[in-house]
Design an enzyme around this catalytic site. Structure first.
Site, mmCIF file in Angstrom:
data_model
loop_
_atom_site.group_PDB
_atom_site.id
_atom_site.type_symbol
_atom_site.label_atom_id
_atom_site.label_comp_id
_atom_site.label_asym_id
_atom_site.label_seq_id
_atom_site.Cartn_x
_atom_site.Cartn_y
_atom_site.Cartn_z
ATOM 1 N N TRP A 34 1.046 -1.334 0.142
ATOM 2 C CA TRP A 34 0.167 0.014 0.008
ATOM 3 C C TRP A 34 0.745 1.262 -0.071
ATOM 4 O O TRP A 34 1.824 1.274 0.827
ATOM 5 C CB TRP A 34 -0.891 0.054 1.306
ATOM 6 C CG TRP A 34 -1.310 1.458 1.844
ATOM 7 C CD1 TRP A 34 -0.867 2.213 2.542
ATOM 8 C CD2 TRP A 34 -2.750 1.913 1.122
ATOM 9 N NE1 TRP A 34 -1.741 3.382 2.541
ATOM 10 C CE2 TRP A 34 -2.801 3.169 1.868
ATOM 11 C CE3 TRP A 34 -3.782 1.455 0.406
ATOM 12 C CZ2 TRP A 34 -4.012 3.864 1.426
ATOM 13 C CZ3 TRP A 34 -4.778 2.396 0.412
ATOM 14 C CH2 TRP A 34 -4.854 3.429 0.729
ATOM 15 N N ASN A 36 0.296 5.797 0.315
ATOM 16 C CA ASN A 36 -0.451 6.938 0.374
ATOM 17 C C ASN A 36 0.526 8.496 0.189
ATOM 18 O O ASN A 36 1.199 7.930 -0.666
ATOM 19 C CB ASN A 36 -1.516 7.163 1.514
ATOM 20 C CG ASN A 36 -1.127 7.049 2.744
ATOM 21 O OD1 ASN A 36 -0.579 5.946 3.389
ATOM 22 N ND2 ASN A 36 -1.439 8.180 3.473
ATOM 23 N N ASP A 37 0.385 9.121 1.128
ATOM 24 C CA ASP A 37 1.214 10.510 0.781
ATOM 25 C C ASP A 37 2.652 10.374 0.391
ATOM 26 O O ASP A 37 3.317 9.403 0.975
ATOM 27 C CB ASP A 37 1.168 11.173 2.048
ATOM 28 C CG ASP A 37 -0.110 11.269 2.856
ATOM 29 O OD1 ASP A 37 -1.282 10.716 2.442
ATOM 30 O OD2 ASP A 37 0.010 11.831 3.922
ATOM 31 N N GLN A 53 4.280 7.184 2.187
ATOM 32 C CA GLN A 53 3.795 6.413 3.317
ATOM 33 C C GLN A 53 3.416 5.239 2.909
ATOM 34 O O GLN A 53 2.828 4.831 1.729
ATOM 35 C CB GLN A 53 2.344 7.251 3.661
ATOM 36 C CG GLN A 53 2.253 8.482 4.427
ATOM 37 C CD GLN A 53 2.686 8.205 5.816
ATOM 38 O OE1 GLN A 53 1.714 7.930 6.695
ATOM 39 N NE2 GLN A 53 3.918 8.218 6.162
ATOM 40 N N TRP A 61 -4.197 0.519 3.820
ATOM 41 C CA TRP A 61 -3.418 1.133 4.835
ATOM 42 C C TRP A 61 -3.442 0.350 6.271
ATOM 43 O O TRP A 61 -3.963 -0.347 6.712
ATOM 44 C CB TRP A 61 -4.483 2.554 5.291
ATOM 45 C CG TRP A 61 -3.756 3.504 5.867
ATOM 46 C CD1 TRP A 61 -3.027 4.464 5.529
ATOM 47 C CD2 TRP A 61 -3.782 3.800 7.300
ATOM 48 N NE1 TRP A 61 -2.325 5.192 6.551
ATOM 49 C CE2 TRP A 61 -2.931 4.705 7.715
ATOM 50 C CE3 TRP A 61 -4.269 2.924 8.433
ATOM 51 C CZ2 TRP A 61 -2.604 5.230 9.066
ATOM 52 C CZ3 TRP A 61 -4.125 3.206 9.897
ATOM 53 C CH2 TRP A 61 -3.375 4.300 10.222
ATOM 54 N N SER A 94 3.400 11.151 7.695
ATOM 55 C CA SER A 94 3.934 11.841 7.019
ATOM 56 C C SER A 94 4.808 12.975 7.596
ATOM 57 O O SER A 94 4.838 13.397 8.791
ATOM 58 C CB SER A 94 2.848 12.763 6.072
ATOM 59 O OG SER A 94 2.179 11.642 5.222
ATOM 60 N N ARG A 164 0.175 16.729 13.040
ATOM 61 C CA ARG A 164 1.030 16.157 12.441
ATOM 62 C C ARG A 164 1.380 16.743 11.073
ATOM 63 O O ARG A 164 1.133 17.718 10.553
ATOM 64 C CB ARG A 164 0.428 14.547 11.958
ATOM 65 C CG ARG A 164 -1.075 14.679 11.404
ATOM 66 C CD ARG A 164 -1.677 13.409 10.761
ATOM 67 N NE ARG A 164 -2.725 13.532 10.298
ATOM 68 C CZ ARG A 164 -4.014 13.306 11.072
ATOM 69 N NH1 ARG A 164 -4.164 13.075 12.167
ATOM 70 N NH2 ARG A 164 -5.036 13.392 10.305
ATOM 71 N N ASP A 165 2.285 15.806 10.295
ATOM 72 C CA ASP A 165 2.636 16.132 8.930
ATOM 73 C C ASP A 165 3.679 17.481 8.720
ATOM 74 O O ASP A 165 3.216 18.304 7.940
ATOM 75 C CB ASP A 165 1.534 16.256 7.897
ATOM 76 C CG ASP A 165 0.505 15.107 8.001
ATOM 77 O OD1 ASP A 165 0.909 13.986 8.512
ATOM 78 O OD2 ASP A 165 -0.667 15.427 7.753
ATOM 79 N N GLU A 216 -4.488 18.636 7.212
ATOM 80 C CA GLU A 216 -3.433 17.745 7.086
ATOM 81 C C GLU A 216 -2.367 18.084 5.889
ATOM 82 O O GLU A 216 -2.779 19.179 5.079
ATOM 83 C CB GLU A 216 -3.746 16.183 6.580
ATOM 84 C CG GLU A 216 -4.814 15.649 7.364
ATOM 85 C CD GLU A 216 -5.352 14.302 7.086
ATOM 86 O OE1 GLU A 216 -5.428 13.329 7.817
ATOM 87 O OE2 GLU A 216 -5.677 14.012 5.802
ATOM 88 N N TRP A 298 -9.511 9.464 0.245
ATOM 89 C CA TRP A 298 -9.642 8.678 1.467
ATOM 90 C C TRP A 298 -11.058 7.790 1.461
ATOM 91 O O TRP A 298 -11.407 7.071 1.978
ATOM 92 C CB TRP A 298 -9.410 9.464 2.625
ATOM 93 C CG TRP A 298 -8.102 9.444 3.115
ATOM 94 C CD1 TRP A 298 -7.136 10.510 3.115
ATOM 95 C CD2 TRP A 298 -6.926 8.380 3.141
ATOM 96 N NE1 TRP A 298 -5.854 10.340 3.425
ATOM 97 C CE2 TRP A 298 -5.837 8.779 3.648
ATOM 98 C CE3 TRP A 298 -7.245 7.132 3.305
ATOM 99 C CZ2 TRP A 298 -4.471 8.295 4.009
ATOM 100 C CZ3 TRP A 298 -6.130 6.496 3.757
ATOM 101 C CH2 TRP A 298 -4.770 6.851 3.815
HETATM 102 C C1 FRU Z 1 -2.987 12.238 4.858
HETATM 103 C C2 FRU Z 1 -2.698 11.574 6.163
HETATM 104 C C3 FRU Z 1 -1.490 12.172 6.856
HETATM 105 C C4 FRU Z 1 -1.143 11.159 7.894
HETATM 106 C C5 FRU Z 1 -0.857 9.970 6.980
HETATM 107 C C6 FRU Z 1 -1.152 8.862 7.523
HETATM 108 O O1 FRU Z 1 -3.339 11.240 3.751
HETATM 109 O O2 FRU Z 1 -3.877 11.086 6.823
HETATM 110 O O3 FRU Z 1 -2.243 13.221 7.624
HETATM 111 O O4 FRU Z 1 0.280 11.524 8.054
HETATM 112 O O5 FRU Z 1 -2.042 10.168 5.737
HETATM 113 O O6 FRU Z 1 -0.669 7.663 6.687
#
Ligand code: FRU
Length: 488
Positions: A34, A36-37, A53, A61, A94, A164-165, A216, A298
């Site tokens: 998987w 993501n970001d 990610q 996820w 992230s 976060r991030d 985010e 999402w």
């Molecule tokens: C955005 C997010 C971030 C987080 C990450 C977790 O898509 O929700 O805020 O750090 O993905 O995988």
């Protein structure tokens, strides 16, 4: 273990018959598992690094790691071994990376320093809301291996459940590092001299922009304009996007090294399509602001058709500030590095009364760019289709002044009811002419209209490549120019 065995069993079949056929040709996807970001994107010594990610053990996820890939041009990527693994402080959410040119951190001159969120699923279960903290790690071998800082976390949680991030930039005038951090419903700014000790400087956005969902993945970008320096704050929000689900908004304003201010009215979106989320820009790329996003949403990301890997990134996009009727707007266009993979292809054109046909585009194998230009702003529909009836329509509705991408008959659309069928985007340009670029890859369409002023990105899942294109247009007196470029 079970999942590994399952992977090994289905891998040969999926390569032969399944998802490998639809693996994008010129967009990054993880080899397996998987994604993501995009995280920690950075340029150093002729190489672009992309971290991301990643759940390497499943196609949904799960425990987050930072995957890693390297490219010479942001188009062709080579996946590396995993950069960051979960640890006692949590999984690795992230974040960003910087080159510490002056060794401010003491980790070493020109070390790479990653700044990321540790998310503790154990603490989350307690309900205290203290589960997200910011940590750092450094690499002395250009990202091959990473050492986590012994005094992590560098920012502990002040009682904000979505915390976060971190994206970190160097601010020359104040000789400081600046961190922008998503803190539930606003962006918090921090300063540091050494990447280890951080002071809170201020907040932005509680009463500005879209607040339907959680904020985010922020980023802060500097642009040089003929009116001086302008700053853009990028903020992803989920849900709350114009076409529902996840999307990325931006604010144009000023930044003094500590605080960001914007008088912007209303919400501006980087991309109106459903599938460009959590995009951030490369660090250390001189004056270029180049963004890549995650091409999913999402609302349905965990259910999109997949066997051994899931999700890709958008094409890398060069961002520019453009003034339209006294307002600054952000435009995005594919980076010029894509050009070296493009080859113009002549496709026979047949003009009919109110449509144009281009047959035999199967040689383009769903890996091409179509450019379209018309001398007047009029309705059109560009239909990418194949013999089994799968199609995607990219069009413009002049009454509503809207572009759209209709994927309702694009193939498999039933896997999740939130997989929205048609996405719309307002035309921002006021030009009397209209031109667009459409990038098609095996499972994505990216529309860049009016020099990137309006963008729409949509993914799709079809069985067969498109074999023809039909352009419906009521007025073929309007000079219509269409070009095809094979990509790769
Ligand atoms: C955005 C997010 C971030 C987080 C990450 C977790 O898509 O929700 O805020 O750090 O993905 O995988």
């Amino acid at each position: 273990m079970r999942i590994y065995i399952l992977f090994l069993l289905i891998l040969p079949f999926s390569i032969l018959f399944g998802q490998e056929q639809s693996r994008p040709n010129y967009h990054f996807t993880p080899k397996s598992g998987w994604m993501n970001d995009p995280n920690g994107m950075i340029y150093k010594d002729g190489k672009f690094h992309l971290f991301f990610q990643h759940n390497p053990n499943d196609i949904v996820w799960g425990p987050m790691h930072w995957g890693h890939a390297i490219s010479k041009d942001m188009i062709v990527w080579e996946e590396q071994k995993i950069a960051l693994y979960p640890d006692s402080l949590g999984t690795i959410y992230s974040g960003s990376a910087v080159v510490d040119k002056n060794n401010t951190s003491g980790f070493g001159k020109n070390s790479l320093v990653a700044i990321y969120t540790n998310h503790s699923h154990e603490i989350e279960k307690t309900g205290s809301g203290l589960h997200e903290t910011q940590s750092i790690a450094y690499s002395l071998d250009d990202g091959k291996s990473w050492i986590k800082y012994s005094d992590n976390p560098v920012i502990s949680n002040p009682g904000i459940k979505d915390f976060r991030d971190p994206k970190v930039i160097w601010h020359e005038p104040t000789a400081s590092w600046v961190m922008v951090l998503a803190t539930l419903d606003c962006i918090t700014f921090y300063n540091s001299k050494d990447l280890k000790k951080w002071q809170k400087a201020g907040e932005f956005g509680k009463n500005q922009g879209s607040h339907e969902g959680v904020w985010e993945c922020p980023d802060l970008l500097k642009f040089k304009t003929d009116e001086g320096e302008k700053w853009v704050l990028i903020v992803s929000v989920n849900p709350g996007a114009p076409n529902t689900g996840s999307g990325t908004q931006y604010f144009i304003g000023d930044f003094d090294g500590h605080m960001f201010k914007s008088n912007q009215k209303g919400t501006k979106w980087l991309d109106y399509g459903p599938d460009n989320y959590a995009g951030v820009t490369f660090s250390n790329l001189n004056d270029r602001n180049v963004l890549m996003g995650w091409m999913s949403n999402w609302s349905y990301a965990n259910q999109v058709p997949a066997t051994t890997w899931r999700s890709g990134n958008t094409i890398a996009r060069e961002l520019k500030l453009v003034k339209i009727e006294n307002q600054w707007e952000l435009s995005s266009l594919p980076v010029k590095e894509l050009n070296k993979y493009k080859r113009k292809v002549k496709i026979d054109r047949q003009n009919h009364d109110n449509f144009i046909d281009f047959d035999r585009i199967s040689e383009l194998k769903n890996s091409f760019e179509l450019s379209f230009a018309q001398e007047n702003v009029e309705d059109f529909q560009i239909i990418f289709k194949n013999k089994v009836g799968e199609k995607i329509i990219v069009g413009y509705d002049s009454k509503k002044k809207q572009y759209f991408i209709d994927r309702s008959n694009s193939g498999n659309v039933e896997f999740n009811k939130n997989f929205i069928k048609t996405a719309y985007a307002a035309r921002i340009s006021n030009s009397k002419q209209m031109s667009l670029r459409i990038l098609i890859d095996k499972n994505s369409v990216e529309l860049f209209a009016d020099n990137g002023l309006t963008c729409l990105s949509s993914i799709y899942f079809n069985e067969n490549a498109f074999d023809s294109v039909q352009i419906i247009h009521k007025n073929l007196q309007n000079n219509i120019d269409v070009k095809f470029y094979k990509i790769m």
